[in-house]
Design an enzyme around this catalytic site. Structure first.
Site, PDB file in Angstrom:
ATOM      1  N   GLY A   8     -18.215  -0.316  11.947  1.00  0.00           N
ATOM      2  CA  GLY A   8     -16.964   0.222  12.575  1.00  0.00           C
ATOM      3  C   GLY A   8     -16.884  -0.327  14.115  1.00  0.00           C
ATOM      4  O   GLY A   8     -16.682   0.577  14.999  1.00  0.00           O
ATOM      5  N   SER A  10     -15.635  -2.564  15.932  1.00  0.00           N
ATOM      6  CA  SER A  10     -14.574  -3.290  16.290  1.00  0.00           C
ATOM      7  C   SER A  10     -13.766  -2.713  17.223  1.00  0.00           C
ATOM      8  O   SER A  10     -12.805  -3.230  18.028  1.00  0.00           O
ATOM      9  CB  SER A  10     -13.655  -3.857  15.155  1.00  0.00           C
ATOM     10  OG  SER A  10     -13.292  -2.960  14.126  1.00  0.00           O
ATOM     11  N   ARG A  11     -13.642  -1.264  17.160  1.00  0.00           N
ATOM     12  CA  ARG A  11     -12.602  -0.374  18.052  1.00  0.00           C
ATOM     13  C   ARG A  11     -13.303   0.915  18.253  1.00  0.00           C
ATOM     14  O   ARG A  11     -14.217   1.276  17.755  1.00  0.00           O
ATOM     15  CB  ARG A  11     -11.466  -0.341  17.047  1.00  0.00           C
ATOM     16  CG  ARG A  11     -10.439  -1.506  16.743  1.00  0.00           C
ATOM     17  CD  ARG A  11      -9.226  -1.100  16.002  1.00  0.00           C
ATOM     18  NE  ARG A  11      -9.492  -1.018  14.619  1.00  0.00           N
ATOM     19  CZ  ARG A  11      -8.892   0.189  13.942  1.00  0.00           C
ATOM     20  NH1 ARG A  11      -8.214   0.975  14.614  1.00  0.00           N
ATOM     21  NH2 ARG A  11      -9.289   0.270  12.651  1.00  0.00           N
ATOM     22  N   VAL A  60     -17.478  -0.829   4.132  1.00  0.00           N
ATOM     23  CA  VAL A  60     -18.624   0.083   4.115  1.00  0.00           C
ATOM     24  C   VAL A  60     -18.474   0.695   2.621  1.00  0.00           C
ATOM     25  O   VAL A  60     -19.345   1.159   1.975  1.00  0.00           O
ATOM     26  CB  VAL A  60     -19.081   0.819   5.151  1.00  0.00           C
ATOM     27  CG1 VAL A  60     -19.280   0.244   6.521  1.00  0.00           C
ATOM     28  CG2 VAL A  60     -17.808   1.954   5.354  1.00  0.00           C
ATOM     29  N   ASN A  88     -21.149   4.673  11.688  1.00  0.00           N
ATOM     30  CA  ASN A  88     -19.832   5.098  12.530  1.00  0.00           C
ATOM     31  C   ASN A  88     -18.580   4.819  11.920  1.00  0.00           C
ATOM     32  O   ASN A  88     -17.533   5.632  12.251  1.00  0.00           O
ATOM     33  CB  ASN A  88     -19.863   4.220  14.064  1.00  0.00           C
ATOM     34  CG  ASN A  88     -18.541   4.490  14.640  1.00  0.00           C
ATOM     35  OD1 ASN A  88     -18.279   5.747  15.440  1.00  0.00           O
ATOM     36  ND2 ASN A  88     -17.640   3.410  14.558  1.00  0.00           N
ATOM     37  N   SER A 140     -18.191  14.948  12.686  1.00  0.00           N
ATOM     38  CA  SER A 140     -16.810  15.298  13.138  1.00  0.00           C
ATOM     39  C   SER A 140     -17.095  16.959  13.446  1.00  0.00           C
ATOM     40  O   SER A 140     -17.748  17.427  12.566  1.00  0.00           O
ATOM     41  CB  SER A 140     -15.783  14.903  12.698  1.00  0.00           C
ATOM     42  OG  SER A 140     -14.639  15.428  12.882  1.00  0.00           O
ATOM     43  N   TYR A 153     -11.661  14.896   4.538  1.00  0.00           N
ATOM     44  CA  TYR A 153     -12.444  14.557   5.817  1.00  0.00           C
ATOM     45  C   TYR A 153     -13.414  15.546   6.180  1.00  0.00           C
ATOM     46  O   TYR A 153     -14.639  15.233   6.460  1.00  0.00           O
ATOM     47  CB  TYR A 153     -11.521  14.116   6.715  1.00  0.00           C
ATOM     48  CG  TYR A 153     -12.088  13.604   8.241  1.00  0.00           C
ATOM     49  CD1 TYR A 153     -12.355  12.451   8.373  1.00  0.00           C
ATOM     50  CD2 TYR A 153     -12.315  14.438   9.286  1.00  0.00           C
ATOM     51  CE1 TYR A 153     -12.674  11.926   9.433  1.00  0.00           C
ATOM     52  CE2 TYR A 153     -12.718  13.884  10.528  1.00  0.00           C
ATOM     53  CZ  TYR A 153     -12.982  12.449  10.628  1.00  0.00           C
ATOM     54  OH  TYR A 153     -13.388  12.073  11.841  1.00  0.00           O
ATOM     55  N   LYS A 157     -17.634  14.793   6.067  1.00  0.00           N
ATOM     56  CA  LYS A 157     -18.425  14.802   7.252  1.00  0.00           C
ATOM     57  C   LYS A 157     -19.588  15.981   7.039  1.00  0.00           C
ATOM     58  O   LYS A 157     -20.652  15.697   7.549  1.00  0.00           O
ATOM     59  CB  LYS A 157     -17.522  14.951   8.393  1.00  0.00           C
ATOM     60  CG  LYS A 157     -16.630  13.969   8.775  1.00  0.00           C
ATOM     61  CD  LYS A 157     -17.448  12.703   9.028  1.00  0.00           C
ATOM     62  CE  LYS A 157     -16.344  11.647   9.879  1.00  0.00           C
ATOM     63  NZ  LYS A 157     -17.039  10.428  10.082  1.00  0.00           N
ATOM     64  N   ILE A 186     -11.347  12.578  20.516  1.00  0.00           N
ATOM     65  CA  ILE A 186     -11.806  11.311  21.184  1.00  0.00           C
ATOM     66  C   ILE A 186     -10.634  10.415  21.438  1.00  0.00           C
ATOM     67  O   ILE A 186     -10.018  10.431  20.283  1.00  0.00           O
ATOM     68  CB  ILE A 186     -12.855  10.606  20.764  1.00  0.00           C
ATOM     69  CG1 ILE A 186     -14.245  11.675  20.704  1.00  0.00           C
ATOM     70  CG2 ILE A 186     -13.485   9.427  21.932  1.00  0.00           C
ATOM     71  CD1 ILE A 186     -14.668  12.359  21.895  1.00  0.00           C
TER      72      ILE A 186
END
Ligand code: NAP
Length: 242
Positions: A8, A10-11, A60, A88, A140, A153, A157, A186
């Protein structure tokens, strides 16, 4: 050449991590799922800072894609090893559990948890043979505290946090460290629809964090300086929860 793989990349947080680990002298394998334009931008930003890298596209969450991309890389780089892995890549699909669809559960699990398993298992072997490795998992606050609307989520995590602690004990003798960082809010695409002005009132440092503030901690954990830290989860959340 020394290699680091950032999933991950790319951003957002992953991009900042590519740049910060690039500054340690690693050649960065920038993984992404579909956003080639942004991945190229990461590579350019990395190069502007004097780093080197290349793009590595795979999803992934898809075991076959992970194995074929990493298998190909290993075939082309015999005798070389990816010694830093940053897991990530992540997604969220928030909804209250009573309305959660099967896909909202399984896609979040497949990306955030199964992705960690497929990639780490593949790269671990070489790290153990070389008696050196750094694995950093981006988890997270949700995985520590649990957040309503994020049962999927939070579960994924939290599972990666458990895996981090267990794996650290399995591979410590071979000088492979395994740690996690747990960001709060973030500023990235993932949080762009959240109301920062309202949410910041909950945060002692009274603002969202920047991706670079996570990336600096990841780079430290990836460095030789973090040689006696393993099985840890470091919160980066402006004091939101400890
Ligand atoms: P983001 O801005 O949404 O970027 C997500 C990145 O993950 C992109 O590079 C995306 O690639 C990649 N990705 C998503 N699914 C993938 C897949 N199946 N295969 C490969 N790559 C995939 O997210 P972010 O905010 O930077 O989050 C990065 C990590 O930090 C995630 O694990 C997230 O859970 C965690 N985190 C974020 C926050 C926050 O406040 N932002 C807080 C706590 C934890 P494409 O560009 O190709 O789509």
């Amino acid at each position: 050449m020394k290699y680091a793989l950032v999933t991950g990349g790319s951003r957002g947080i992953g991009r900042a991590i590519c740049i910060s680990i690039g500054e340690l002298g690693y050649h960065i394998l920038i993984n992404y799922r579909s956003n080639e334009e942004e991945a190229v931008k990461t590579l350019e930003m990395l190069q502007e800072k004097g780093g080197t890298g290349e793009l590595m596209r795979f999803d992934v969450s898809k075991r076959e894609e992970v194995e074929s991309a990493l298998g190909r890389w290993m075939e082309d780089h015999k005798g070389e090893c990816i010694e830093v892995l940053v897991n990530n890549a992540g997604i969220r699909k928030d909804t209250m559990m009573m309305w959660m669809k099967n896909e909202e559960w399984s896609e979040v699990m497949d990306t955030n948890l199964n992705g960690f398993f497929y990639i780490t298992r593949r790269l671990l072997q070489d790290m153990l043979i070389n008696k050196y490795g750094r694995i950093i998992n981006v988890v997270s606050l949700s995985g520590i505290k649990g957040l309503p609307g994020q049962v999927n989520y939070s579960a994924a995590k939290a599972a990666v946090i458990g895996a981090t602690k267990a794996l650290a004990q399995e591979v410590g003798r071979k000088n492979v460290t395994v740690n996690a960082v747990a960001p709060g809010f973030i500023r990235t695409d993932m949080t762009k629809e959240l109301k920062e002005n309202e949410l910041k009132t909950l945060i002692p440092l009274y603002r969202f964090g920047e991706p670079e503030e996570v990336a600096d901690v990841v780079a430290f954990l990836a460095s030789k300086k973090a040689s006696y830290i393993t099985g840890e989860v470091i919160s980066i959340n402006g004091g939101l929860y400890t």
